[in-house]
Design a protein around this motif. Structure first.
Motif, PDB file in Angstrom:
ATOM      1  N   UNK A   1       0.818  -1.212   0.000  1.00  0.00           N
ATOM      2  CA  UNK A   1       0.000   0.000   0.000  1.00  0.00           C
ATOM      3  C   UNK A   1       0.856   1.268   0.000  1.00  0.00           C
ATOM      4  N   UNK A   2       2.103   1.158   0.461  1.00  0.00           N
ATOM      5  CA  UNK A   2       2.970   2.337   0.483  1.00  0.00           C
ATOM      6  C   UNK A   2       3.296   2.817  -0.932  1.00  0.00           C
ATOM      7  N   UNK A   3       3.960   1.975  -1.771  1.00  0.00           N
ATOM      8  CA  UNK A   3       4.263   2.468  -3.116  1.00  0.00           C
ATOM      9  C   UNK A   3       3.034   2.615  -4.002  1.00  0.00           C
ATOM     10  N   UNK A   4       2.066   1.708  -3.841  1.00  0.00           N
ATOM     11  CA  UNK A   4       0.927   1.734  -4.757  1.00  0.00           C
ATOM     12  C   UNK A   4       0.032   2.944  -4.530  1.00  0.00           C
ATOM     13  N   UNK A   5      -0.216   3.324  -3.273  1.00  0.00           N
ATOM     14  CA  UNK A   5      -1.055   4.502  -3.053  1.00  0.00           C
ATOM     15  C   UNK A   5      -0.285   5.792  -3.313  1.00  0.00           C
ATOM     16  N   UNK A   6       1.055   5.713  -3.375  1.00  0.00           N
ATOM     17  CA  UNK A   6       1.838   6.897  -3.724  1.00  0.00           C
ATOM     18  C   UNK A   6       1.856   7.120  -5.234  1.00  0.00           C
ATOM     19  N   UNK A   7       1.959   6.018  -5.981  1.00  0.00           N
ATOM     20  CA  UNK A   7       2.060   6.125  -7.439  1.00  0.00           C
ATOM     21  C   UNK A   7       0.710   6.041  -8.144  1.00  0.00           C
ATOM     22  N   UNK A   8      -0.347   5.753  -7.380  1.00  0.00           N
ATOM     23  CA  UNK A   8      -1.675   5.615  -7.978  1.00  0.00           C
ATOM     24  C   UNK A   8      -2.669   6.452  -7.179  1.00  0.00           C
ATOM     25  N   UNK A   9      -3.796   6.725  -7.799  1.00  0.00           N
ATOM     26  CA  UNK A   9      -4.874   7.378  -7.065  1.00  0.00           C
ATOM     27  C   UNK A   9      -5.509   6.364  -6.116  1.00  0.00           C
ATOM     28  N   UNK A  10      -6.224   6.853  -5.118  1.00  0.00           N
ATOM     29  CA  UNK A  10      -6.926   5.938  -4.212  1.00  0.00           C
ATOM     30  C   UNK A  10      -7.936   5.087  -4.954  1.00  0.00           C
ATOM     31  N   UNK A  11      -8.614   5.680  -5.927  1.00  0.00           N
ATOM     32  CA  UNK A  11      -9.586   4.908  -6.714  1.00  0.00           C
ATOM     33  C   UNK A  11      -8.902   3.756  -7.438  1.00  0.00           C
ATOM     34  N   UNK A  12      -7.746   4.045  -8.045  1.00  0.00           N
ATOM     35  CA  UNK A  12      -7.031   3.010  -8.779  1.00  0.00           C
ATOM     36  C   UNK A  12      -6.578   1.873  -7.881  1.00  0.00           C
ATOM     37  N   UNK A  13      -6.111   2.223  -6.680  1.00  0.00           N
ATOM     38  CA  UNK A  13      -5.620   1.193  -5.766  1.00  0.00           C
ATOM     39  C   UNK A  13      -6.760   0.389  -5.165  1.00  0.00           C
ATOM     40  N   UNK A  14      -7.765   1.083  -4.633  1.00  0.00           N
ATOM     41  CA  UNK A  14      -8.810   0.374  -3.896  1.00  0.00           C
ATOM     42  C   UNK A  14      -9.786  -0.377  -4.809  1.00  0.00           C
ATOM     43  N   UNK A  15     -10.027   0.156  -5.986  1.00  0.00           N
ATOM     44  CA  UNK A  15     -10.974  -0.522  -6.878  1.00  0.00           C
ATOM     45  C   UNK A  15     -10.284  -1.397  -7.925  1.00  0.00           C
ATOM     46  N   UNK A  16      -8.978  -1.154  -8.156  1.00  0.00           N
ATOM     47  CA  UNK A  16      -8.272  -1.929  -9.170  1.00  0.00           C
ATOM     48  C   UNK A  16      -7.354  -2.993  -8.614  1.00  0.00           C
ATOM     49  N   UNK A  17      -6.588  -2.649  -7.581  1.00  0.00           N
ATOM     50  CA  UNK A  17      -5.566  -3.560  -7.067  1.00  0.00           C
ATOM     51  C   UNK A  17      -6.044  -4.352  -5.860  1.00  0.00           C
ATOM     52  N   UNK A  18      -6.713  -3.687  -4.914  1.00  0.00           N
ATOM     53  CA  UNK A  18      -7.119  -4.357  -3.677  1.00  0.00           C
ATOM     54  C   UNK A  18      -7.981  -5.597  -3.918  1.00  0.00           C
TER      55      UNK A  18
END
Length: 477
Positions: free
Chosen positions: A384-401
């Motif tokens: 979550x550290x690098x991914x939420x830094x390099x991505x928007x919250x929407x991209x991380x929570x709806x795409x990666x999580x």
């Protein structure tokens, strides 16, 4: 190939702005445009940009009217009691000032909006940092980290996104995380204490009167040199040595303003013409009603701030020239922030449109060793550290999580554990170049984004790891 280009684009952007080779707006626009051509999709650049602008337009509108609304509230004195309390605690001790910055940012963050937190925190603390010659990146870094921890509130955004993505209840995510988040907040306050001791060692403990007398002496010396020793016709009013800290800073503001160097000290002037003490409770109730409506989602947030700004202007400044003056006073911040948001739309539009962000996410998930399956919550917390830094919250929570949660479910890791772990990176996320609120912070503090990034990343990572360690220790993650 898209994975490599995606990381290369982000690295190029960060290196150029930290080395101050490009301004953030130019870098946000030109670098993704260039990489879009490298990917071979230059013909679709217009579509990607329009898609990015369309997705961020509500955010830009929200920030524009939020700046106007809270700018007016600051002008009319709504937050003066909070400011006076913090200033009374801080005095002129650099250590107390840095700790006060963390506490103020954490308290104001209860509204769940980062831009609001940064506006109020900077408006209150900037005069002290500037007047005492303290490091402004310490202020921006501490405020960003405190807000990042508090950003995990259910109405702050990330928790709601995680709950929606994994179809769980937001309270079931947040309530068990409170002990770990409390550790994170304590860590930020402790870190601010350490940074404050460093500033105190560099500057010493002064009183505001001492600072103003010293400045007066420096100004006199400058005038004597410039005037050949006559000291006549300096054209600068000396700040009085007496009075309260707030009053002294306000008077110093008037002196600075005469030279056209208004550094924002008027924000603490208890005698400013924009104060509306008779309307204090109206403004307080209006703000509470606005924040309540935001939490209850009665209307979209941009609409609420638009209505709130219009009502605040009309009631507090019924005369049109006064309204125009208030809008003009905050136009600089509005333009800087909205311009940065739309520039960031180019960056996010190209990342998403070309598919780079999807390839980057899949690559990071694929590199997780098979043996780490039972520990996917811990892995998610780290990622979550690098991914939420390099991505928007929407991209991380709806795409990666959801992908990570599916991998965790195969090894018996519950969606709730995954959702809690996904919140760990928020203290770092709040300084991401893809977060519009951070431009409010650095813009109002007059700090280069690259300087802020260089300072805050290492401390924000440590804050995230403190939360993650506490979560594992308490059995939450």
């Amino acid at each position: 190939m898209l994975t490599i280009l995606g990381f290369a684009m982000i690295a190029t952007f960060l290196v150029l702005i930290m080395l101050k080779k490009m301004s953030p707006i130019a870098a946000l626009v030109l670098i993704p445009a260039l990489f879009c051509v490298f990917v071979g999709k230059g013909a679709k650049l217009g579509d990607y940009v329009i898609d990015g602008v369309t997705s961020l337009a509500p955010t830009a509108a929200m920030l524009m009217f939020a700046i106007v609304y809270f700018g007016v509230m600051i002008d009319v004195g709504l937050f003066d009691p909070i400011v006076r309390g913090i200033l009374k605690f801080c005095k002129a001790d650099p250590l107390r000032i840095v700790v006060g910055t963390a506490l103020l940012a954490a308290i104001v963050s209860l509204d769940g909006d980062g831009s609001t937190t940064f506006m109020i925190t900077v408006s209150a603390m900037y005069p002290l940092y500037k007047r005492l010659k303290m490091s402004l990146v310490v202020m921006t870094g501490v405020a960003a980290m405190a807000n990042g921890v508090m950003n995990t509130l259910p109405w702050g955004g990330p928790t709601a996104r995680a709950a929606t993505a994994l179809k769980v209840d937001a309270s079931d995510i947040f309530v068990p995380m409170i002990p770990a988040l409390a550790v994170g907040l304590v860590f930020v306050v402790a870190l601010s204490y350490v940074l404050g001791r460093r500033e105190r060692a560099r500057l010493g403990v002064l009183t505001l009167d001492d600072v103003l007398v010293e400045e007066k002496a420096e100004q006199t010396e400058t005038v004597l040199v410039g005037a050949g020793g006559s000291g006549i016709g300096s054209g600068r009013a000396a700040a009085p040595a007496g009075g309260s800290g707030a009053a002294a800073l306000g008077d110093a503001a008037d002196a600075d303003a005469e030279d056209g160097d208004d550094d924002g000290f008027r924000g603490l002037d208890p005698h400013r013409a924009t104060l509306r003490p008779k309307l204090y409770w109206f403004n307080a109730l209006l703000t509470v009603a606005l924040l309540t409506a935001m939490i209850m989602e009665l209307l979209p947030i941009p609409v609420l701030f638009l209505l709130g700004a219009a009502l605040a202007l009309t009631v507090n400044f019924p005369h049109i020239p006064d309204q125009k003056a208030r809008l003009a006073a905050h136009a600089d911040n509005v333009l800087n922030v909205s311009g940065m948001v739309f520039a960031a739309a180019v960056f996010t539009g190209v990342l998403q449109g070309t598919g780079m962000v999807d390839h980057m996410a899949r690559w990071m998930v694929d590199v997780v060793p098979e043996g780490m399956g039972p520990h996917m919550a811990l892995v998610t917390g780290v990622l979550s550290l690098p991914l939420t830094y390099f991505m928007s919250n929407d991209g991380f929570y709806f795409g990666v999580l959801p992908v990570l949660a599916e991998a965790g479910a195969a090894h018996g890791v519950t969606p709730l554990e995954m959702a809690r772990a996904s919140l760990v990176g928020q203290p770092l996320h709040m300084s991401s170049p893809l977060v519009p609120a951070v431009y409010v912070l650095v813009g109002m503090a007059r700090v280069e984004f690259g300087d802020h990034t260089r300072f805050v990343v290492k401390w924000a990572v440590l804050t995230c790891l403190a939360i993650l360690g506490a979560g594992v220790l308490f059995g939450i993650i």
